[in-house]
Design a protein around this motif. Structure first.
Motif, PDB file in Angstrom:
ATOM      1  N   ILE A   1       0.836  -1.203   0.000  1.00 18.75           N
ATOM      2  CA  ILE A   1       0.000   0.000   0.000  1.00 18.75           C
ATOM      3  C   ILE A   1       0.872   1.254   0.000  1.00 18.75           C
ATOM      4  O   ILE A   1       0.619   2.205  -0.743  1.00 18.75           O
ATOM      5  CB  ILE A   1      -0.948  -0.018   1.215  1.00 18.75           C
ATOM      6  N   GLY A   2       1.918   1.255   0.829  1.00  8.79           N
ATOM      7  CA  GLY A   2       2.818   2.409   0.869  1.00  8.79           C
ATOM      8  C   GLY A   2       3.551   2.621  -0.436  1.00  8.79           C
ATOM      9  O   GLY A   2       3.701   3.758  -0.911  1.00  8.79           O
ATOM     10  N   ILE A   3       4.003   1.525  -1.051  1.00  6.85           N
ATOM     11  CA  ILE A   3       4.731   1.608  -2.317  1.00  6.85           C
ATOM     12  C   ILE A   3       3.858   2.194  -3.426  1.00  6.85           C
ATOM     13  O   ILE A   3       4.345   2.900  -4.320  1.00  6.85           O
ATOM     14  CB  ILE A   3       5.245   0.209  -2.717  1.00  6.85           C
ATOM     15  N   SER A   4       2.569   1.936  -3.373  1.00  8.27           N
ATOM     16  CA  SER A   4       1.672   2.364  -4.462  1.00  8.27           C
ATOM     17  C   SER A   4       1.001   3.702  -4.192  1.00  8.27           C
ATOM     18  O   SER A   4       0.106   4.103  -4.929  1.00  8.27           O
ATOM     19  CB  SER A   4       0.590   1.304  -4.672  1.00  8.27           C
ATOM     20  N   SER A   5       1.434   4.434  -3.163  1.00 10.95           N
ATOM     21  CA  SER A   5       0.725   5.649  -2.744  1.00 10.95           C
ATOM     22  C   SER A   5       1.065   6.890  -3.556  1.00 10.95           C
ATOM     23  O   SER A   5       0.334   7.881  -3.503  1.00 10.95           O
ATOM     24  CB  SER A   5       1.031   5.932  -1.272  1.00 10.95           C
ATOM     25  N   PHE A   6       2.184   6.893  -4.276  1.00 10.56           N
ATOM     26  CA  PHE A   6       2.651   8.074  -5.024  1.00 10.56           C
ATOM     27  C   PHE A   6       2.996   9.236  -4.095  1.00 10.56           C
ATOM     28  O   PHE A   6       2.962  10.399  -4.509  1.00 10.56           O
ATOM     29  CB  PHE A   6       1.605   8.554  -6.048  1.00 10.56           C
ATOM     30  N   THR A   7       3.318   8.952  -2.844  1.00 14.43           N
ATOM     31  CA  THR A   7       3.691  10.015  -1.908  1.00 14.43           C
ATOM     32  C   THR A   7       4.967   9.627  -1.175  1.00 14.43           C
ATOM     33  O   THR A   7       5.232   8.444  -0.950  1.00 14.43           O
ATOM     34  CB  THR A   7       2.584  10.265  -0.861  1.00 14.43           C
ATOM     35  N   GLU A   8       5.736  10.651  -0.793  1.00  7.56           N
ATOM     36  CA  GLU A   8       6.950  10.395  -0.013  1.00  7.56           C
ATOM     37  C   GLU A   8       6.608   9.785   1.340  1.00  7.56           C
ATOM     38  O   GLU A   8       7.312   8.881   1.816  1.00  7.56           O
ATOM     39  CB  GLU A   8       7.715  11.707   0.188  1.00  7.56           C
ATOM     40  N   VAL A   9       5.513  10.252   1.932  1.00  7.01           N
ATOM     41  CA  VAL A   9       5.096   9.739   3.238  1.00  7.01           C
ATOM     42  C   VAL A   9       4.767   8.254   3.140  1.00  7.01           C
ATOM     43  O   VAL A   9       5.153   7.459   4.006  1.00  7.01           O
ATOM     44  CB  VAL A   9       3.887  10.535   3.773  1.00  7.01           C
ATOM     45  N   GLY A  10       4.056   7.868   2.095  1.00  5.75           N
ATOM     46  CA  GLY A  10       3.669   6.468   1.925  1.00  5.75           C
ATOM     47  C   GLY A  10       4.863   5.548   1.718  1.00  5.75           C
ATOM     48  O   GLY A  10       4.942   4.470   2.310  1.00  5.75           O
ATOM     49  N   ILE A  11       5.798   5.970   0.870  1.00  4.11           N
ATOM     50  CA  ILE A  11       6.986   5.152   0.623  1.00  4.11           C
ATOM     51  C   ILE A  11       7.836   5.077   1.886  1.00  4.11           C
ATOM     52  O   ILE A  11       8.409   4.025   2.213  1.00  4.11           O
ATOM     53  CB  ILE A  11       7.795   5.722  -0.559  1.00  4.11           C
ATOM     54  N   ASN A  12       7.920   6.194   2.593  1.00  4.87           N
ATOM     55  CA  ASN A  12       8.623   6.221   3.868  1.00  4.87           C
ATOM     56  C   ASN A  12       8.027   5.195   4.828  1.00  4.87           C
ATOM     57  O   ASN A  12       8.736   4.448   5.505  1.00  4.87           O
ATOM     58  CB  ASN A  12       8.510   7.623   4.485  1.00  4.87           C
ATOM     59  N   GLY A  13       6.699   5.169   4.870  1.00  5.10           N
ATOM     60  CA  GLY A  13       6.016   4.210   5.730  1.00  5.10           C
ATOM     61  C   GLY A  13       6.269   2.777   5.323  1.00  5.10           C
ATOM     62  O   GLY A  13       6.376   1.889   6.178  1.00  5.10           O
TER      63      GLY A  13
ATOM     64  N   GLY B   1       3.190   4.124  20.610  1.00  2.94           N
ATOM     65  CA  GLY B   1       4.424   4.054  21.375  1.00  2.94           C
ATOM     66  C   GLY B   1       5.350   2.971  20.896  1.00  2.94           C
ATOM     67  O   GLY B   1       6.469   2.841  21.402  1.00  2.94           O
ATOM     68  N   MET B   2       4.890   2.195  19.893  1.00  2.07           N
ATOM     69  CA  MET B   2       5.726   1.142  19.317  1.00  2.07           C
ATOM     70  C   MET B   2       5.834   1.344  17.813  1.00  2.07           C
ATOM     71  O   MET B   2       5.008   2.025  17.198  1.00  2.07           O
ATOM     72  CB  MET B   2       5.172  -0.237  19.657  1.00  2.07           C
ATOM     73  N   SER B   3       6.845   0.725  17.224  1.00  2.00           N
ATOM     74  CA  SER B   3       7.169   0.994  15.816  1.00  2.00           C
ATOM     75  C   SER B   3       6.046   0.630  14.859  1.00  2.00           C
ATOM     76  O   SER B   3       5.866   1.292  13.834  1.00  2.00           O
ATOM     77  CB  SER B   3       8.453   0.250  15.436  1.00  2.00           C
ATOM     78  N   GLY B   4       5.282  -0.422  15.159  1.00  2.00           N
ATOM     79  CA  GLY B   4       4.204  -0.823  14.266  1.00  2.00           C
ATOM     80  C   GLY B   4       3.164   0.264  14.089  1.00  2.00           C
ATOM     81  O   GLY B   4       2.616   0.450  12.993  1.00  2.00           O
ATOM     82  N   PHE B   5       2.882   1.010  15.148  1.00  2.00           N
ATOM     83  CA  PHE B   5       1.914   2.109  15.079  1.00  2.00           C
ATOM     84  C   PHE B   5       2.407   3.202  14.140  1.00  2.00           C
ATOM     85  O   PHE B   5       1.665   3.700  13.288  1.00  2.00           O
ATOM     86  CB  PHE B   5       1.677   2.674  16.483  1.00  2.00           C
ATOM     87  N   VAL B   6       3.675   3.584  14.277  1.00  2.00           N
ATOM     88  CA  VAL B   6       4.242   4.645  13.438  1.00  2.00           C
ATOM     89  C   VAL B   6       4.217   4.228  11.970  1.00  2.00           C
ATOM     90  O   VAL B   6       3.821   5.015  11.095  1.00  2.00           O
ATOM     91  CB  VAL B   6       5.688   4.964  13.870  1.00  2.00           C
TER      92      VAL B   6
END
Length: 530
Positions: A319-331, A391-396
Motif C-alpha cells: 500500500i505504501g509503495i503504491s501511494s505516489f507520496t513520499e510519506v507512503g513510501i517512507n512508511g 508508542g511502538m514501531s508498528g503504530f508509526v
C-alpha cells in the motif's frame, strides 16, 4: 574501484562466507565450540556493519555510498559491484541484528551442528549480498544463493512435514526468480549500451510497453517473496515446519527482500510501468491485509497464525509503495524494518513456548501465564507491537502509510476511501486475533495432558536477552521514529520524485489510447485521466 579506503561491503559479504568454509575443520561433534564460533563471526560482522556506517556513511544523502566495483567474471559481464543507500542500509543492519540473535537462539542445536552453522553463515553472507549488490547479475546470484541454505535448513531441521514445506518453498521461490533473470537480461540488452550495472540501467530510456513487460517479470518474483496473495501459500507451511532460528530470519529478513526488490527495480528503474501497475499493487495490498487477518483467525497452529499475520502486515508495504507520496513510501520502508523486528521476536517466543510445551496447537495449551510469567510478558509486549499499539514501531509505520494514501492525489476520493476503509477493517481484526491468541495460550485452565518441564520452565536469561535485543529497538523507533526515518528519508524522496517525474510521459501515452471504459478509468491513477 573503491570510493572508500576500506572495502567494507566486500568484507561484510566475505567474512561470514569464509568463516563458514572454515567450520568443517573445527573438531566439535557436540556443537559447543561451533555455536560460539558462529556467534562470534556474526557479532564481528555486525560490529563491522555498525563501524562502516558510523564512519563512512552520510545519512543526509540519497546517493550510493561505500561503493566498490571491479570486473569479477568479464566473460559473463558479471561485475563485483556493491554499494548501499537509504533503502538498503537499514535492511543490512536489520539482517545483521536478526541473524546474530537467531544464532544465539540456536544454542541447543545437536543434529549435524557443523552443517547447521555452515548454512547459517552462508545465509548471512547472501542476505548482505542481496541488499548491497549493484550489478543485476550479482543480485540474482545472491538471491539464488540465499534459497539453498533456507531449503536445507527447513528440510533437515524442520518439523514432521519439513520435506513438503521445504520443497514447496524452493519450487515457488526458485521458479519465480526466473522472472528476475529474464527481466534483468531484457534491461541489460536493451539499447546500444549493454550493461548489468544498476545505476546505468536506471538511466536507460525504455519505452513504456517494454517497461510493462519487464515489470511483470520482476513483480512475479517479488510477489512470491513478499508474499502477495495468491502466491503466498508456501509461507504458512514453511513457518510451521521451520526451526525457530530459521523462522526468525525468514520472517524478519527474507520477506523484506520482496519489498526491497519492488522499490529498487520496479519503482526506480521502471517508473512508467509502476505508474500503471500502482493501482493493482494497492488493491493487492488491501487484499493482503484483510485476507491475512481473516486467515489468521482460522489457524489453531501458533506458527501458522503468526505466518498469516506476517502476510497481513506485509500488505501495508504494498500500500505504501503504491501511494505516489513520499510519506507512503517512507512508511513502507519503516514497516519493513519494524515488522522484521516484531516478527522475529514473535517467532522466537513461539519457539520458546514450543520448547516447554512440545506443541504448537493453541487449543492444547492454556494457563501458561502463571507458569511462564516472563515469557508471557515478552510475548504480550511483542503482540502489542504487532497490533500497532501507540508508542511502538508498528503504530508509526501503519499510521504513516495511512497518511500517505490519504494525501495522495493519484487516486479518486472514492477509490481512496474504499481502500482506507478495507485496510482499517484488517487493522481492527489484528488485535482481535492476536489477543485471542494470547487468551487461549496464556489464560484459562491448564491442559492436564500437557507435559511441561518443571525445571527452568520460564524464559532463561539468554532468551530474555534475545527478546530484549528485538523489543528495545521496537520501542525506541515507536517513541522516536526519526532515529529510523532519517536513514532513508532522502532516498524515499528521490524514488518518489523519479516516479512523479515520469507522469507527463505516461499521461500523454494514456491519453493517446482514448480510454472509453469507466471501469478502466477507475483502475488507473486519477492523474492519468484528469
Amino acid at each position: 574501484m573503491f570510493t572508500n579506503n576500506i572495502p567494507w561491503l566486500t568484507a561484510l559479504i566475505l567474512v561470514p562466507l569464509i568463516a563458514a568454509f572454515a567450520i568443517p575443520f573445527i573438531p566439535d561433534k557436540e556443537g559447543k565450540t561451533l555455536r560460539s564460533y558462529s556467534l562470534g563471526v556474526s557479532l564481528l560482522n555486525f560490529g563491522l556493519t555498525i563501524l562502516a556506517i558510523s564512519r563512512d556513511y552520510d545519512f543526509s544523502s540519497s546517493n550510493l555510498q561505500l561503493s566498490e566495483s571491479y570486473n569479477w567474471i568479464p566473460t559473463m559481464g558479471l561485475g563485483w559491484s556493491l554499494g548501499i543507500d537509504g533503502l538498503s542500509m537499514p535492511l543490512i543492519v536489520l539482517s545483521g541484528l536478526i541473524t546474530t540473535v537467531a544464532l544465539l537462539a540456536s544454542w541447543n542445536v545437536k543434529k549435524k551442528p557443523q552443517l547447521f552453522y555452515f548454512l547459517m553463515l552462508v545465509l548471512y553472507s547472501a542476505q548482505i549480498g542481496v541488499f548491497a549488490a549493484q550489478d543485476v547479475l550479482l543480485f540474482f546470484f545472491m538471491w539464488e544463493l540465499e534459497l539453498v541454505p533456507v531449503y536445507l535448513l527447513i528440510s533437515i531441521w524442520g518439523g514432521e512435514k519439513r520435506l513438503y514445506a521445504a520443497t514447496k518453498f524452493i519450487l515457488y521461490t526458485a521458479l519465480a526468480s526466473i522472472g528476475i533473470l529474464v527481466s534483468a537480461l531484457l534491461l541489460a540488452f536493451y539499447g546500444d549500451n549493454i550493461t548489468f550495472n544498476m545505476a546505468e540501467l536506471s538511466l536507460k530510456e525504455i519505452p513504456t510497453s517494454l517497461q510493462v513487460l519487464i515489470y511483470i517479470g520482476f513483480l512475479i518474483a517479488y510477489a512470491v517473496k513478499l508474499p502477495i496473495f495468491p502466491l503466498h501459500t508456501w509461507l504458512p507451511d514453511a513457518h510451521s515446519q521451520a526451526s525457530t532460528p530459521v523462522s526468525m530470519i525468514l520472517a524478519g529478513v527474507l520477506l523484506k527482500m520482496g519489498g526491497y526488490g519492488l522499490i529498487r527495480f520496479n519503482m526506480e528503474m521502471l517508473p512508467n510501468a509502476h505508474i500503471i501497475f500502482a493501482p493493482l499493487l494497492l488493491i493487492l495490498g488491501v487484499v493482503n491485509v484483510v485476507y491475512g487477518a481473516f486467515a489468521a483467525f482460522g489457524q489453531t497452529n501458533l506458527k501458522r497464525r503468526l505466518a498469516c499475520s506476517s502476510l497481513s502486515h506485509m500488505g501495508f508495504v504494498l500500500i505504501g509503495i503504491s501511494s505516489f507520496t513520499e510519506v507512503g513510501i517512507n512508511g513502507a520502508v519503516f514497516q519493513m524494518v519494524s515488522h522484521g523486528l516484531i516478527a522475529a521476536s514473535l517467532f522466537f517466543l513461539c519457539g520458546t513456548t514450543y520448547e516447554r510445551t512440545h506443541t504448537l496447537m493453541m487449543d492444547e495449551m492454556g494457563g501458561l501465564a502463571l507458569k511462564m510469567p516472563k515469557t508471557f510478558a515478552l510475548f504480550t509486549t511483542s503482540a502489542m507491537a504487532s497490533l500497532a499499539l501507540p508508542g511502538m514501531s508498528g503504530f508509526v509505520a501503519e499510521l504513516t502509510i495511512f497518511l500517505g494514501v490519504a494525501e495522495s492525489d493519484a487516486y479518486t476520493a472514492s477509490f481512496k476511501a474504499i481502500a482506507i476503509f478495507l485496510t482499517a477493517v484488517g487493522l481492527v481484526l489484528t488485535p482481535i486475533y492476536l489477543l485471542s491468541m494470547l487468551r487461549v495460550v496464556f489464560y484459562g485452565q491448564s491442559n492436564e495432558k500437557l507435559e511441561l518441564s518443571q525445571f527452568n520452565l520460564d524464559a532463561k536469561p539468554r532468551e530474555i536477552f534475545i527478546s530484549a535485543c528485538l523489543i528495545a529497538p521496537i520501542i525506541i523507533m515507536g517513541l522516536y521514529p526519526k532515529i529510523a526515518t532519517e536513514t532513508f528519508d532522502a532516498k524515499t524522496v528521490e524514488v518518489n520524485s523519479k516516479v512523479r517525474s515520469a507522469l507527463p510521459m505516461v499521461i500523454q501515452e494514456a491519453n493517446s489510447y482514448h480510454f472509453q471504459s469507466d471501469k478502466v478509468k477507475e483502475l488507473l491513477p486519477a492523474v492519468l485521466i484528469n
